[in-house]
Design an enzyme around this catalytic site. Structure first.
Site: not given
Ligand code: DGL
Length: 265
Positions: A185, A11-12, A187, A74, A153
């Site tokens: 997403c 993931d990011s 998050h 992600c 966050e």
């Molecule tokens: N992990 C990203 C997503 O699921 C969210 C965080 C980001 O923008 O990197 O889209």
């Protein structure tokens, strides 16, 4: 047949840990290698080229750990680069969009599905495509919610300001009378309570994490790639920036202690 190689997940940043939690439940004997690209997060504001370049590098890193399956945990990376990743690597690569779309389709009663996500995910049209592939009879309404990631966050999911922002973002979807909302997403499951409150009791929230883990199990099973071992899986976490913040925020996503974190490179 039994394959002891680990499953790779990236993931990011921390968000993909919601998928890791479900994988730990559904595939308790599998070893997992997670990579969170904390040095380059967010992906949701970046271009397809950039996210694809990062995603390829992330998979290359996981391949160094001899993974047997890659889970793109992600939504942004899945939306923008999954097809490319599938073509580039020899191991199976799966994302979170199709599992989420499938779950939304089975949840909706009025065939009107809302999707919230990052700017990149929403403008890619990935959810519309995934739902249309299942059947053209569903209507999909989308809304980018770029402030959600920083609010999560910051640990602000319970604050009044978050509720106000959520009301503003979700108003158009409420007007469209969706009865199902995909948290598109990684998050957003942290905002489940406020999303539920704002959408009201008649709206079903879809968190693709569980469906993604089930899909991973199906792929492994079909390919004879499950780990037949009876011992509990080992879980290793790598990040591209310093690990402390990842552990602090990540434990909220995982709802478990994060023990083994290493900085990649
Ligand atoms: N992990 C990203 C997503 O699921 C969210 C965080 C980001 O923008 O990197 O889209």
């Amino acid at each position: 047949m039994s394959d002891p190689r680990p499953i790779g997940i990236f993931d990011s940043g921390v968000g993909g840990l919601t998928v890791v939690g479900e994988m730990q439940d559904i595939l308790p004997n599998e070893d997992l290698v997670y990579f969170g690209d904390t040095a380059r997060v967010p992906y949701g504001t970046k271009s397809k080229e950039t996210v694809t370049k990062f995603s390829v590098e992330n998979v290359e890193f996981l391949m160094e750990h001899n993974v047997k399956l890659v889970v793109v945990a992600c939504n942004t990376a899945s939306s923008l680069s999954l097809d490319f990743l599938k073509r580039c690597f020899r191991v199976p690569v799966m994302g979170v969009i199709e599992p989420g779309a499938r779950q939304a389709v089975s949840a909706t009663r009025n065939n009107r599905i809302g999707v919230v996500g990052t700017h990149a995910t929403i403008s890619s049209g990935a959810y519309e495509k995934a739902v249309k592939k299942i059947s053209p009879r569903y209507k999909v309404f989308t809304q980018a919610c770029p402030l959600f990631v920083p609010l999560v966050e910051e640990g602000w999911s319970d604050k009044e300001v978050t509720k106000t922002i959520t009301q503003i973002y979700l108003k158009p979807l409420k007007q469209k009378k969706v009865d199902t909302l995909v948290m598109g997403c990684t998050h957003y499951p942290i905002l489940k309570e406020v999303l539920k409150k704002v959408m009201g009791p008649g709206v079903m929230l879809v968190d693709s994490a569980r469906e993604t883990a089930k899909e991973a199990r199906r792929i492994l099973d079909a390919g004879g790639l499950l780990n037949g071992s009876k011992r509990s899986g080992r879980h290793i976490f790598f990040v591209s920036d310093e690990p402390n913040r990842f552990v602090r925020i990540g434990e909220k996503f995982l709802k478990r202690r994060i023990k083994c974190v290493k900085r990649a490179v």
